[in-house]
Design a protein around this motif. Structure first.
Motif, PDB file in Angstrom:
ATOM      1  N   ILE A 151       0.853  -1.177   0.000  1.00 32.22           N
ATOM      2  CA  ILE A 151       0.000   0.000   0.000  1.00 32.22           C
ATOM      3  C   ILE A 151       0.896   1.237   0.000  1.00 32.22           C
ATOM      4  O   ILE A 151       1.903   1.292   0.695  1.00 32.22           O
ATOM      5  CB  ILE A 151      -0.963   0.029   1.209  1.00 32.22           C
ATOM      6  N   PRO A 152       0.545   2.235  -0.806  1.00 35.06           N
ATOM      7  CA  PRO A 152       1.395   3.427  -0.893  1.00 35.06           C
ATOM      8  C   PRO A 152       1.218   4.346   0.303  1.00 35.06           C
ATOM      9  O   PRO A 152       0.133   4.422   0.896  1.00 35.06           O
ATOM     10  CB  PRO A 152       0.906   4.109  -2.175  1.00 35.06           C
ATOM     11  N   LEU A 153       2.292   5.025   0.675  1.00 32.68           N
ATOM     12  CA  LEU A 153       2.212   6.123   1.634  1.00 32.68           C
ATOM     13  C   LEU A 153       2.052   7.419   0.851  1.00 32.68           C
ATOM     14  O   LEU A 153       2.061   7.433  -0.375  1.00 32.68           O
ATOM     15  CB  LEU A 153       3.467   6.168   2.495  1.00 32.68           C
ATOM     16  N   GLU A 154       1.899   8.524   1.552  1.00 38.99           N
ATOM     17  CA  GLU A 154       1.821   9.812   0.893  1.00 38.99           C
ATOM     18  C   GLU A 154       3.145  10.120   0.190  1.00 38.99           C
ATOM     19  O   GLU A 154       4.203   9.631   0.575  1.00 38.99           O
ATOM     20  CB  GLU A 154       1.503  10.914   1.898  1.00 38.99           C
ATOM     21  N   SER A 155       3.093  10.971  -0.814  1.00 42.25           N
ATOM     22  CA  SER A 155       4.289  11.317  -1.568  1.00 42.25           C
ATOM     23  C   SER A 155       5.146  12.311  -0.801  1.00 42.25           C
ATOM     24  O   SER A 155       4.675  13.035   0.079  1.00 42.25           O
ATOM     25  CB  SER A 155       3.906  11.906  -2.925  1.00 42.25           C
ATOM     26  N   ALA A 156       6.430  12.332  -1.138  1.00 40.25           N
ATOM     27  CA  ALA A 156       7.371  13.281  -0.527  1.00 40.25           C
ATOM     28  C   ALA A 156       8.495  13.532  -1.518  1.00 40.25           C
ATOM     29  O   ALA A 156       8.780  12.695  -2.377  1.00 40.25           O
ATOM     30  CB  ALA A 156       7.934  12.728   0.777  1.00 40.25           C
ATOM     31  N   GLN A 157       9.118  14.689  -1.400  1.00 40.65           N
ATOM     32  CA  GLN A 157      10.253  15.015  -2.257  1.00 40.65           C
ATOM     33  C   GLN A 157      11.412  15.486  -1.404  1.00 40.65           C
ATOM     34  O   GLN A 157      11.263  16.335  -0.524  1.00 40.65           O
ATOM     35  CB  GLN A 157       9.881  16.078  -3.283  1.00 40.65           C
ATOM     36  N   ASP A 158      12.574  14.900  -1.664  1.00 42.17           N
ATOM     37  CA  ASP A 158      13.785  15.151  -0.901  1.00 42.17           C
ATOM     38  C   ASP A 158      14.674  16.131  -1.655  1.00 42.17           C
ATOM     39  O   ASP A 158      14.500  16.358  -2.851  1.00 42.17           O
ATOM     40  CB  ASP A 158      14.517  13.818  -0.699  1.00 42.17           C
ATOM     41  N   HIS A 159      15.620  16.727  -0.938  1.00 40.50           N
ATOM     42  CA  HIS A 159      16.637  17.592  -1.531  1.00 40.50           C
ATOM     43  C   HIS A 159      18.004  17.020  -1.156  1.00 40.50           C
ATOM     44  O   HIS A 159      18.453  17.175  -0.023  1.00 40.50           O
ATOM     45  CB  HIS A 159      16.514  19.027  -1.005  1.00 40.50           C
ATOM     46  N   LYS A 160      18.651  16.344  -2.099  1.00 40.17           N
ATOM     47  CA  LYS A 160      19.883  15.617  -1.802  1.00 40.17           C
ATOM     48  C   LYS A 160      21.120  16.509  -1.783  1.00 40.17           C
ATOM     49  O   LYS A 160      22.029  16.297  -0.973  1.00 40.17           O
ATOM     50  CB  LYS A 160      20.098  14.503  -2.833  1.00 40.17           C
ATOM     51  N   ARG A 161      21.200  17.471  -2.687  1.00 40.61           N
ATOM     52  CA  ARG A 161      22.416  18.279  -2.796  1.00 40.61           C
ATOM     53  C   ARG A 161      22.549  19.211  -1.603  1.00 40.61           C
ATOM     54  O   ARG A 161      21.558  19.676  -1.036  1.00 40.61           O
ATOM     55  CB  ARG A 161      22.418  19.075  -4.097  1.00 40.61           C
ATOM     56  N   VAL A 162      23.776  19.537  -1.247  1.00 40.08           N
ATOM     57  CA  VAL A 162      24.029  20.306  -0.029  1.00 40.08           C
ATOM     58  C   VAL A 162      23.676  21.781  -0.175  1.00 40.08           C
ATOM     59  O   VAL A 162      23.356  22.450   0.809  1.00 40.08           O
ATOM     60  CB  VAL A 162      25.502  20.138   0.407  1.00 40.08           C
ATOM     61  N   GLY A 163      23.721  22.306  -1.417  1.00 38.96           N
ATOM     62  CA  GLY A 163      23.569  23.735  -1.595  1.00 38.96           C
ATOM     63  C   GLY A 163      22.267  24.149  -2.241  1.00 38.96           C
ATOM     64  O   GLY A 163      21.591  23.360  -2.914  1.00 38.96           O
ATOM     65  N   ASP A 164      21.915  25.424  -2.057  1.00 43.82           N
ATOM     66  CA  ASP A 164      20.713  25.988  -2.680  1.00 43.82           C
ATOM     67  C   ASP A 164      20.748  25.769  -4.186  1.00 43.82           C
ATOM     68  O   ASP A 164      21.808  25.799  -4.818  1.00 43.82           O
ATOM     69  CB  ASP A 164      20.612  27.482  -2.381  1.00 43.82           C
ATOM     70  N   GLY A 165      19.561  25.584  -4.754  1.00 43.69           N
ATOM     71  CA  GLY A 165      19.478  25.347  -6.182  1.00 43.69           C
ATOM     72  C   GLY A 165      19.954  23.971  -6.588  1.00 43.69           C
ATOM     73  O   GLY A 165      20.258  23.738  -7.754  1.00 43.69           O
ATOM     74  N   ASP A 166      20.009  23.045  -5.614  1.00 44.42           N
ATOM     75  CA  ASP A 166      20.487  21.682  -5.864  1.00 44.42           C
ATOM     76  C   ASP A 166      21.897  21.691  -6.437  1.00 44.42           C
ATOM     77  O   ASP A 166      22.188  21.117  -7.492  1.00 44.42           O
ATOM     78  CB  ASP A 166      19.529  20.928  -6.804  1.00 44.42           C
ATOM     79  N   THR A 167      22.796  22.361  -5.727  1.00 46.73           N
ATOM     80  CA  THR A 167      24.203  22.428  -6.110  1.00 46.73           C
ATOM     81  C   THR A 167      25.059  21.736  -5.051  1.00 46.73           C
ATOM     82  O   THR A 167      24.624  21.525  -3.922  1.00 46.73           O
ATOM     83  CB  THR A 167      24.654  23.888  -6.265  1.00 46.73           C
ATOM     84  N   GLY A 168      26.305  21.407  -5.429  1.00 51.37           N
ATOM     85  CA  GLY A 168      27.219  20.790  -4.479  1.00 51.37           C
ATOM     86  C   GLY A 168      27.042  19.290  -4.400  1.00 51.37           C
ATOM     87  O   GLY A 168      26.230  18.691  -5.103  1.00 51.37           O
ATOM     88  N   PRO A 169      27.805  18.646  -3.510  1.00 55.26           N
ATOM     89  CA  PRO A 169      27.774  17.183  -3.404  1.00 55.26           C
ATOM     90  C   PRO A 169      26.472  16.664  -2.818  1.00 55.26           C
ATOM     91  O   PRO A 169      25.723  17.385  -2.155  1.00 55.26           O
ATOM     92  CB  PRO A 169      28.955  16.882  -2.473  1.00 55.26           C
ATOM     93  N   ASN A 170      26.224  15.373  -3.076  1.00 55.27           N
ATOM     94  CA  ASN A 170      25.065  14.711  -2.484  1.00 55.27           C
ATOM     95  C   ASN A 170      25.243  14.559  -0.982  1.00 55.27           C
ATOM     96  O   ASN A 170      26.362  14.425  -0.476  1.00 55.27           O
ATOM     97  CB  ASN A 170      24.859  13.334  -3.103  1.00 55.27           C
ATOM     98  N   THR A 171      24.133  14.570  -0.273  1.00 58.47           N
ATOM     99  CA  THR A 171      24.110  14.351   1.176  1.00 58.47           C
ATOM    100  C   THR A 171      23.088  13.264   1.477  1.00 58.47           C
ATOM    101  O   THR A 171      22.466  12.715   0.578  1.00 58.47           O
ATOM    102  CB  THR A 171      23.710  15.638   1.913  1.00 58.47           C
ATOM    103  N   GLY A 172      22.878  13.028   2.758  1.00 56.71           N
ATOM    104  CA  GLY A 172      21.800  12.139   3.169  1.00 56.71           C
ATOM    105  C   GLY A 172      20.436  12.766   3.027  1.00 56.71           C
ATOM    106  O   GLY A 172      19.419  12.091   3.179  1.00 56.71           O
ATOM    107  N   GLY A 173      20.398  14.071   2.740  1.00 51.96           N
ATOM    108  CA  GLY A 173      19.119  14.781   2.585  1.00 51.96           C
ATOM    109  C   GLY A 173      19.100  16.060   3.403  1.00 51.96           C
ATOM    110  O   GLY A 173      19.315  16.027   4.609  1.00 51.96           O
TER     111      GLY A 173
END
Length: 538
Positions: free
Chosen positions: A306-328
């Protein structure tokens, strides 16, 4: 129905380092055959108790009971003809037992799970091993700091001693090591996949082979152990291209290389230098997908999902999705990009084939399937980037603050293979979490820095909850940072903009000069003009 009203405290002298008082308030205990059932009790977050290695005291009575006895076996009272039931969304449960739940882990995800479980009507006590300072002080759970969660025998002994009726495993490492196998063999209901099923996260190569065999849409790829062969393939494919460590790398084993040189460096880091240890002994070189990433969660009982509600993560460390990946660095729910139509496509083309495929392979999956998806720009259709086999972090924070169903009963239904027909209730509106991290993360960072004004922050606006991921107490009882990602400032609102405004208003109150955060969480779903901030710069 008649029952006694009791007011007493029970001090659990579990280990020499644990001090937390259980406060029982107006607790009703019912005898039904061999089980003793009780209404929820609250956990005090402020009053310690004296530790003892030999006795377990119940106050005000002088009653002492041995470790083989449980909470349930200490009390009895009469029960009438009518018996309560617990609603699970559109489904129900016949279980009336007030559960003692043990959450394994000590991060922001586990804090959110403790928070939701404490609110479950069918739960009497929430324990968390090892937990953290914020979980302890919040009163959302009693932290069991000295229980070795990697010692299966110790966890089993603890569960039997304290009458644990459900174990919820938060992080991926204990799952891959087989904690669920051990607990299930001992007859202790445990929410999470077996070590074999956890290979969906523990080995990206395993996941990719499953996709190939069962027609699950994913990025084109090849797997390598030889760095020269990997580099030759990269040169043939061109950049941008994605390099992934096969095993668990704490969310950091993925490099999105925009140039060939960057891709070669990633290969050398994993296969030559061994920067990720055994996790990087094999690498997956993967097609670069252009589009928008989104997180999709489903509860699975081995056959049903059964599905849960949707969510969207932001992996990159910097604003505008810049920089290295993080845990979120933040997340929000719901995610507008994941429409009802897309959710149906994800369930039909990715989740259900994965569940059926695992079952066909003799490796039934029970737990949370967390699908990292790319909604491709050119087709508008989802492709599977990776699977995690537990609640996401920080997505779990926004999901748990919105969940209105009895989480414990939902998870028990999954353990029992009874999810078919279960539905979930969610609060209206939106939720957002903004992660505050130690400066330098995801690289090196200073530990032990002082964090102040958290209470003021949580009261800065309605519907704010601060989840702790990496905190401890200093010698004066103040919060200090001990990790990279340290706090999850979470807020609900009537819409995403209100949730965002409340979260950032709370952050303005926090005094932590050594911390930082992204200022654009939710930018894909909100107009740019709404991101003007007037708070102080950390």
């Amino acid at each position: 129905m008649s029952c006694a009203t009791l007011n007493f405290g029970a001090s659990l002298n579990l280990h020499s380092g644990i001090s937390r008082l259980f406060n029982f308030r107006q607790a009703c205990f019912f005898q039904k055959s061999d089980a003793f059932l009780f209404e929820p009790f609250k956990l005090s977050s402020t009053t310690p108790f004296k530790s003892s290695s030999t006795t377990h005291s119940i106050f005000p009575a002088t009653r002492h009971f041995s470790g083989s006895e449980t909470f349930h076996s200490a009390f009895k009272c009469a029960v009438g003809d009518s018996e309560p039931s617990v609603s699970v969304g559109a489904g129900t449960s016949d279980s009336q037992e007030r559960l003692v739940v043990l959450v394994i882990g000590g991060g922001g995800r586990e804090h959110a799970l403790c928070y939701a479980l404490q609110r479950s009507p069918s739960v009497g006590a929430v324990l968390c091993a090892p937990g953290n300072a914020g979980i302890s002080q919040s009163g959302n759970a009693t932290c069991i700091t000295e229980l070795d969660i990697n010692d299966g025998a110790a966890v089993i002994s603890f569960c039997r001693k304290w009458g644990v009726g459900l174990v919820v495993v938060g992080p991926e490492a204990p799952l891959v090591l087989g904690i669920v196998n051990n607990l299930e063999k001992a007859g202790i209901p445990t929410f999470g996949p077996s070590a074999e099923a956890a290979a969906l996260e523990g080995s990206k190569n395993f996941m990719k082979h499953l996709c190939d065999k069962y027609g699950i849409p994913t990025a084109k790829y090849k797997t390598f152990t030889d760095p020269s062969a990997a580099k030759l393939y990269i040169k043939e494919q061109g950049a941008p291209i994605v390099i992934k460590a096969d095993g668990l790398a704490a969310g950091k084993g993925v490099t999105v290389a925009m140039t060939l040189e960057h891709a070669y460096e990633a290969v050398d880091s994993m296969l030559v230098k061994g920067d990720f240890g055994s996790a990087g002994c094999r690498v997956i070189v993967e097609e670069f997908l252009e589009g928008e990433e989104v997180s999709f969660f489903a509860l699975v009982d081995g056959e049903n999902a059964i599905p849960l509600e949707s969510a969207q993560d932001h992996k990159r460390v910097g604003d505008g999705d810049t920089g290295p990946n993080t845990g979120g660095m933040g997340a929000y729910s719901p995610a507008p990009i994941l429409t009802k139509e897309l959710q149906t496509i994800v369930m039909d083309s990715i989740i259900i084939p994965s569940v059926k495929g695992m079952s066909a392979e003799g490796c039934k999956f029970v737990g949370v399937l967390y699908a990292g998806l790319m909604i491709e720009k050119k087709s508008g259709l989802p492709k599977l980037i990776e699977y995690n086999v537990r609640f996401g972090d920080p997505e779990c924070q926004v999901l748990m603050i919105r969940l209105e169903s009895d989480l414990a009963q939902v998870l028990l239904a999954a353990c029992r293979g009874e999810l078919n027909g279960v539905s979930l209730n969610w609060s209206q509106g939106s939720a957002m979490v903004v992660v505050m991290a130690s400066k330098g993360y995801p690289g090196s960072y200073e530990k032990g820095t002082l964090i102040q004004n958290l209470e003021q922050a949580e009261n800065a606006a309605p519907s704010i909850k601060i989840f702790h991921a990496g905190t401890a107490f200093d010698s004066e009882g103040r919060f200090i940072a001990t990790g990279g990602r340290v706090l999850g400032i979470t807020a609900k609102g009537d819409d995403l903009e209100e949730a965002r405004d409340r979260a950032y208003r709370a952050i303005e109150e926090i005094n932590w000069p050594e911390g930082f955060y992204r200022r654009d969480i939710g930018w894909r779903a909100l107009p740019k003009k709404s991101f003007a901030t007037k708070g102080k710069q950390l």
